[in-house]
Design an enzyme around this catalytic site. Structure first.
Site, PDB file in Angstrom:
ATOM      1  N   GLY A  65      46.629  34.110  30.922  1.00  0.00           N
ATOM      2  CA  GLY A  65      46.053  34.947  32.431  1.00  0.00           C
ATOM      3  C   GLY A  65      47.376  35.933  32.629  1.00  0.00           C
ATOM      4  N   GLN A 112      39.215  39.725  42.245  1.00  0.00           N
ATOM      5  CA  GLN A 112      38.458  40.768  42.797  1.00  0.00           C
ATOM      6  C   GLN A 112      39.162  41.672  43.284  1.00  0.00           C
ATOM      7  OE1 GLN A 112      34.754  39.588  44.505  1.00  0.00           O
ATOM      8  NE2 GLN A 112      33.876  38.409  42.830  1.00  0.00           N
ATOM      9  N   GLY A 139      42.315  42.391  44.732  1.00  0.00           N
ATOM     10  CA  GLY A 139      43.611  43.126  44.384  1.00  0.00           C
ATOM     11  C   GLY A 139      44.680  42.159  44.443  1.00  0.00           C
ATOM     12  N   HIS A 172      37.568  28.910  49.460  1.00  0.00           N
ATOM     13  CA  HIS A 172      37.182  30.195  49.814  1.00  0.00           C
ATOM     14  C   HIS A 172      35.749  30.194  50.597  1.00  0.00           C
ATOM     15  CE1 HIS A 172      36.307  34.407  49.921  1.00  0.00           C
ATOM     16  NE2 HIS A 172      37.294  34.907  49.382  1.00  0.00           N
ATOM     17  N   SER A 194      48.437  35.793  44.875  1.00  0.00           N
ATOM     18  CA  SER A 194      48.622  34.991  43.545  1.00  0.00           C
ATOM     19  C   SER A 194      48.831  35.850  42.510  1.00  0.00           C
ATOM     20  CB  SER A 194      47.410  33.987  43.515  1.00  0.00           C
ATOM     21  OG  SER A 194      46.337  34.666  44.109  1.00  0.00           O
ATOM     22  N   ALA A 221      50.102  35.335  34.304  1.00  0.00           N
ATOM     23  CA  ALA A 221      51.040  34.792  34.100  1.00  0.00           C
ATOM     24  C   ALA A 221      51.790  34.779  32.604  1.00  0.00           C
ATOM     25  CB  ALA A 221      51.215  33.394  34.996  1.00  0.00           C
ATOM     26  N   ARG A 254      47.814  30.282  51.142  1.00  0.00           N
ATOM     27  CA  ARG A 254      48.301  31.520  50.557  1.00  0.00           C
ATOM     28  C   ARG A 254      47.661  32.498  51.245  1.00  0.00           C
ATOM     29  NH1 ARG A 254      44.981  34.532  45.800  1.00  0.00           N
ATOM     30  NH2 ARG A 254      43.107  33.618  46.922  1.00  0.00           N
ATOM     31  N   HIS A 312      39.007  27.184  45.593  1.00  0.00           N
ATOM     32  CA  HIS A 312      39.361  28.605  44.976  1.00  0.00           C
ATOM     33  C   HIS A 312      40.762  28.646  44.456  1.00  0.00           C
ATOM     34  CE1 HIS A 312      38.855  32.859  44.952  1.00  0.00           C
ATOM     35  NE2 HIS A 312      39.797  33.035  45.624  1.00  0.00           N
ATOM     36  N   ARG A 352      41.055  32.125  56.221  1.00  0.00           N
ATOM     37  CA  ARG A 352      40.008  31.709  55.394  1.00  0.00           C
ATOM     38  C   ARG A 352      39.705  30.177  55.671  1.00  0.00           C
ATOM     39  NH1 ARG A 352      41.757  33.687  49.286  1.00  0.00           N
ATOM     40  NH2 ARG A 352      40.968  35.591  49.868  1.00  0.00           N
ATOM     41  N   GLU A 403      44.034  43.767  53.871  1.00  0.00           N
ATOM     42  CA  GLU A 403      43.277  42.488  54.009  1.00  0.00           C
ATOM     43  C   GLU A 403      43.732  41.857  55.001  1.00  0.00           C
ATOM     44  OE1 GLU A 403      43.485  40.549  50.145  1.00  0.00           O
ATOM     45  OE2 GLU A 403      41.931  41.854  49.277  1.00  0.00           O
ATOM     46  N   TRP A 423      38.920  37.156  36.673  1.00  0.00           N
ATOM     47  CA  TRP A 423      37.897  37.108  37.793  1.00  0.00           C
ATOM     48  C   TRP A 423      38.451  37.776  39.180  1.00  0.00           C
ATOM     49  CZ3 TRP A 423      33.447  33.818  37.274  1.00  0.00           C
ATOM     50  CH2 TRP A 423      32.936  33.306  35.913  1.00  0.00           C
TER      51      TRP A 423
HETATM   52  C1  LIG Z   1      36.845  34.760  41.624  1.00  0.00           C
HETATM   53  C2  LIG Z   1      38.279  34.677  41.795  1.00  0.00           C
HETATM   54  C3  LIG Z   1      38.871  35.764  42.508  1.00  0.00           C
HETATM   55  C4  LIG Z   1      40.093  35.839  42.810  1.00  0.00           C
HETATM   56  N1  LIG Z   1      40.840  36.998  43.292  1.00  0.00           N
HETATM   57  C5  LIG Z   1      41.871  37.385  43.577  1.00  0.00           C
HETATM   58  C6  LIG Z   1      42.500  38.370  44.258  1.00  0.00           C
HETATM   59  O1  LIG Z   1      41.697  39.477  44.558  1.00  0.00           O
HETATM   60  N2  LIG Z   1      43.991  38.503  44.239  1.00  0.00           N
HETATM   61  C7  LIG Z   1      44.795  37.567  43.792  1.00  0.00           C
HETATM   62  O2  LIG Z   1      45.715  37.687  43.881  1.00  0.00           O
HETATM   63  N3  LIG Z   1      44.118  36.370  43.375  1.00  0.00           N
HETATM   64  C8  LIG Z   1      42.767  36.162  43.118  1.00  0.00           C
HETATM   65  N4  LIG Z   1      42.574  34.999  42.513  1.00  0.00           N
HETATM   66  C9  LIG Z   1      43.264  33.921  42.080  1.00  0.00           C
HETATM   67  C10 LIG Z   1      44.054  34.519  40.757  1.00  0.00           C
HETATM   68  O3  LIG Z   1      43.042  35.044  40.059  1.00  0.00           O
HETATM   69  C11 LIG Z   1      44.859  33.531  40.066  1.00  0.00           C
HETATM   70  O4  LIG Z   1      45.363  32.798  41.053  1.00  0.00           O
HETATM   71  C12 LIG Z   1      45.804  33.968  39.000  1.00  0.00           C
HETATM   72  O5  LIG Z   1      44.854  34.892  38.214  1.00  0.00           O
HETATM   73  C13 LIG Z   1      46.325  33.094  38.152  1.00  0.00           C
HETATM   74  O6  LIG Z   1      46.948  33.554  37.070  1.00  0.00           O
HETATM   75  P1  LIG Z   1      47.330  32.540  36.004  1.00  0.00           P
HETATM   76  O7  LIG Z   1      47.969  33.555  34.853  1.00  0.00           O
HETATM   77  O8  LIG Z   1      48.341  31.791  36.579  1.00  0.00           O
HETATM   78  O9  LIG Z   1      46.261  31.587  35.413  1.00  0.00           O
HETATM   79  P2  LIG Z   1      45.003  32.159  34.881  1.00  0.00           P
HETATM   80  O10 LIG Z   1      44.523  33.325  34.682  1.00  0.00           O
HETATM   81  O11 LIG Z   1      43.905  30.946  35.193  1.00  0.00           O
HETATM   82  O12 LIG Z   1      44.947  31.707  33.107  1.00  0.00           O
HETATM   83  C14 LIG Z   1      45.247  30.314  32.683  1.00  0.00           C
HETATM   84  C15 LIG Z   1      45.271  30.489  31.205  1.00  0.00           C
HETATM   85  O13 LIG Z   1      45.452  29.165  30.464  1.00  0.00           O
HETATM   86  C16 LIG Z   1      44.809  28.744  29.539  1.00  0.00           C
HETATM   87  N5  LIG Z   1      44.495  27.360  29.641  1.00  0.00           N
HETATM   88  C17 LIG Z   1      44.402  26.558  30.501  1.00  0.00           C
HETATM   89  N6  LIG Z   1      44.290  25.284  30.271  1.00  0.00           N
HETATM   90  C18 LIG Z   1      44.690  25.237  28.678  1.00  0.00           C
HETATM   91  C19 LIG Z   1      45.088  24.462  27.724  1.00  0.00           C
HETATM   92  N7  LIG Z   1      45.096  23.012  27.767  1.00  0.00           N
HETATM   93  N8  LIG Z   1      45.439  24.848  26.368  1.00  0.00           N
HETATM   94  C20 LIG Z   1      45.439  26.119  26.275  1.00  0.00           C
HETATM   95  N9  LIG Z   1      45.353  27.070  27.193  1.00  0.00           N
HETATM   96  C21 LIG Z   1      44.902  26.663  28.451  1.00  0.00           C
HETATM   97  C22 LIG Z   1      43.269  29.645  29.967  1.00  0.00           C
HETATM   98  O14 LIG Z   1      42.691  29.705  28.749  1.00  0.00           O
HETATM   99  C23 LIG Z   1      43.812  30.958  30.614  1.00  0.00           C
HETATM  100  O15 LIG Z   1      44.328  31.703  29.435  1.00  0.00           O
HETATM  101  C24 LIG Z   1      41.165  34.895  42.286  1.00  0.00           C
HETATM  102  C25 LIG Z   1      40.505  33.697  41.665  1.00  0.00           C
HETATM  103  C26 LIG Z   1      39.298  33.813  41.367  1.00  0.00           C
HETATM  104  C27 LIG Z   1      38.681  32.512  40.730  1.00  0.00           C
END
Ligand SMILES: Cc1cc2nc3c(=O)[nH]c(=O)nc-3n(C[C@H](O)[C@H](O)[C@H](O)COP(=O)(O)OP(=O)(O)OC[C@H]3O[C@@H](n4cnc5c(N)ncnc54)[C@H](O)[C@@H]3O)c2cc1C
Length: 531
Positions: free
Chosen positions: A19, A52, A54, A234, A379, A21, A374, A339, A280, A119, A50
């Site tokens: 993702g 939305q 920003g 949410h 995030s 990160a 948050r 959420h 929220r 926001e 996912w």
């Molecule tokens: C519908 C929705 C809307 C949102 N809107 C916003 C917004 O507008 N603004 C904002 O700041 N935040 C928003 N968020 C929150 C934000 O999207 C997340 O907090 C952020 O994207 C997390 O990023 P990440 O890289 O930490 O994890 P993620 O993007 O969740 O990525 C996790 C990764 O880990 C991998 N993974 C998990 N477990 C394993 C495993 N066992 N082995 C191998 N791979 C694994 C997955 O396949 C994925 O690639 C929203 C969240 C949702 C669900």
């Protein structure tokens, strides 16, 4: 085949998760040998695509990192770490400039400048967005930039089952690849970027990958976890029986949409004159109460957004249309859903965990920037900023991290990994929603704890189902320990905030039950030397 393994790979670092990160970590490790694992195809897995609304950053005229930090701390229930918040808001503009330089197409105004949205609880317009599909634009940009990087090996549909620990240090990852092969990824540094835990609850906006695996992997490796009780719900997910529940962005209420009953009466008007732009957690609990008393809530955007809905909110519009609803003509049925997880693996400002050799970034980590609640759009920013910081920290540590002599023994894999866990998982998710969701009580949490033991008995170790059960039990443990209400954690039997509880709850693996520790909000974690 070595000791049941189909292959062994060696890398400088293995990053679990692709993702915002994980991609940021990989991007910052250019030139190093990096294995990047994800459960699904790059750009389409985890919560990031996912997102939305920003990504927040103090880039607008008259804005400042200090103002952004003050807003972030104001909603965090006095539990955020000011040093971590300061780093995030100060480094945010640089990360966004980097994304723009990499070609990110954020929305712009008529004069060509960034169209910054405002926001709830942000004191300024500071949200960069790509219509209502910002996360997809962020991962698309990062993924494309990574395509040109040397030393990177991407493994899509590769699921990390367990971490390999030798001499108290994380030295690798055992993963099941898409073709069924069991592969040991040995590395001098291991990075968790596995995202959130929304799937622990039966009603969630999170996609199937968000089962909290990283928390369970870290826990099994002996790492300390923090703030697990703080789950953000949410208020407005589309309530049409879909799983995940499509999110209806807060920006809709910002644009004037109101929450009404089937009879058209405002849900929030009586108890909350401030209305739809309340925090929220307050709105989510009001909707929970409405549902509990048999009043189904709807989001009514007809008068305010109306015909501009498809143009302004294409993602939300598509979700409504997919379920036969037209938000230009009909009020939309909504309900709260799990959420975002504020808690995670306890890390310092460089993403180092309490296990040497193991780093964490993004939603799986608890960097201290969110505290008990948050601030919207922080995030993605956290994932970008701390992803880059982790990359810097790993790159700096690699020369001191020597490969352990010989091949570390991989953890045993349960031969019954194809056991059907679906019924147990569904039971755990329902139980968590009912007893450890928006409104918690000591009695309900104790009941959840006892029933989790039964529901999770026999789940094969290393499976997603077992990870989910582990995480559910840890969330319940932390929620039981916090005998007050604060931020997103609401205890009906302790409805007030207790100043004595202005401390973070940490869980450390102990003999049998988790060891519960506390730490004051601003104190950094105590970590072992990494060299
Ligand atoms: C519908 C929705 C809307 C949102 N809107 C916003 C917004 O507008 N603004 C904002 O700041 N935040 C928003 N968020 C929150 C934000 O999207 C997340 O907090 C952020 O994207 C997390 O990023 P990440 O890289 O930490 O994890 P993620 O993007 O969740 O990525 C996790 C990764 O880990 C991998 N993974 C998990 N477990 C394993 C495993 N066992 N082995 C191998 N791979 C694994 C997955 O396949 C994925 O690639 C929203 C969240 C949702 C669900």
């Amino acid at each position: 085949m070595k000791g049941g393994l189909d292959a062994v790979r060696d890398a400088d670092a293995v990053v679990i998760g692709a993702g915002a990160a994980g991609l940021s970590v990989a991007l910052g490790l250019d030139g190093r040998r990096v294995d990047l694992l994800a459960k699904g195809p790059l750009g389409r897995t985890g919560n990031s695509p996912w997102a939305q609304g920003g990504v927040a950053a103090a880039v607008g005229p008259g804005d400042s990192p200090e103002s952004h930090a003050a807003d972030t701390l104001a909603v965090a229930g006095e539990l955020a770490d000011p040093a971590a918040v300061g780093r995030m808001t100060a480094e945010g503009p640089r990360r966004l400039a980097q994304l723009l330089a990499l070609g990110a197409r954020f929305d712009r105004g008529a004069a060509g400048g960034l169209d910054l949205a405002r926001e709830a609880a942000h004191s300024r317009a500071r949200i960069l967005h790509a219509r209502d599909a910002t996360g997809a634009e962020v991962v698309r940009t990062l993924g494309r930039a990574l395509g040109a990087r040397s030393g990177l090996a991407v493994f899509e549909r590769a699921v990390a089952l367990d971490l390999v620990v030798a001499g108290g240090r994380a030295v690798g990852v055992l993963a099941r690849h898409g073709d069924g092969a069991l592969v040991l990824h040995r590395a001098r540094a291991v990075v968790l970027a596995t995202g959130g835990l929304g799937r622990v609850f039966s009603r969630t906006t999170n996609p199937p990958e968000a089962t909290g695996d990283g928390l369970a992997l870290a826990w099994r490796a002996g790492a300390r976890l923090a703030d697990l009780e703080f789950v953000q719900f949410h208020p407005t997910a589309l309530d049409v029986g879909a799983d995940p529940m499509p999110l209806l962005t807060e920006a809709l209420r910002g644009a004037g949409a109101t929450l009404v009953t089937a009879e058209g009466r405002r849900v929030l008007a009586d108890a909350f004159p401030e209305g739809e732009l309340l925090p929220r957690d307050v709105v989510a609990r009001a909707l929970w109460s409405a549902l509990a008393s048999g009043r189904r809530p709807f989001l009514d955007a007809r008068a305010t957004v109306g015909d501009s809905f498809p143009e302004r909110f294409p993602t939300a519009f598509a979700a409504c249309r997919e379920h036969g609803l037209d938000p230009r003509r009909d009020p939309i049925p909504v309900a709260p859903a799990a959420h975002y997880h504020m808690g995670g693996v306890d890390v310092d400002l460089d993403g180092r965990t309490s296990v040497p050799g193991l780093w964490a970034a993004g939603e799986v980590a608890c960097s201290g920037v969110h505290g008990a609640n948050r601030l919207a759009s922080n995030s993605l920013l956290e994932a970008l900023v701390f992803g880059a910081r982790v990359a810097g920290s790993v790159a700096g540590a690699l020369p001191c991290l020597h490969r352990p002599p010989g091949a570390p023994a991989p953890p045993p894999v349960d031969a019954r990994a194809d056991v059907d866990c679906a019924a147990a998982v569904a039971g755990i998710r329902r139980l968590m929603w009912e007893k450890a969701g928006l409104v918690r009580t000591g009695a309900g949490l104790r009941e959840a704890h006892a029933r989790l033991d039964t529901l999770s008995a026999g789940l094969p170790a290393g499976t997603e189902a077992a990870h989910l059960a582990t995480v559910a039990r840890l969330v319940v443990t932390a929620a039981l320990a916090r005998t007050e209400s604060r931020g997103a954690h609401f205890r009906a039997d302790h409805p007030r905030t207790d100043p004595a509880w202005r401390r973070r709850i940490l869980l450390a693996p102990g003999a049998g039950a988790p060891r519960i520790e506390t730490r004051s909000a601003g104190a950094p974690p105590a970590l072992e030397a990494y060299a």
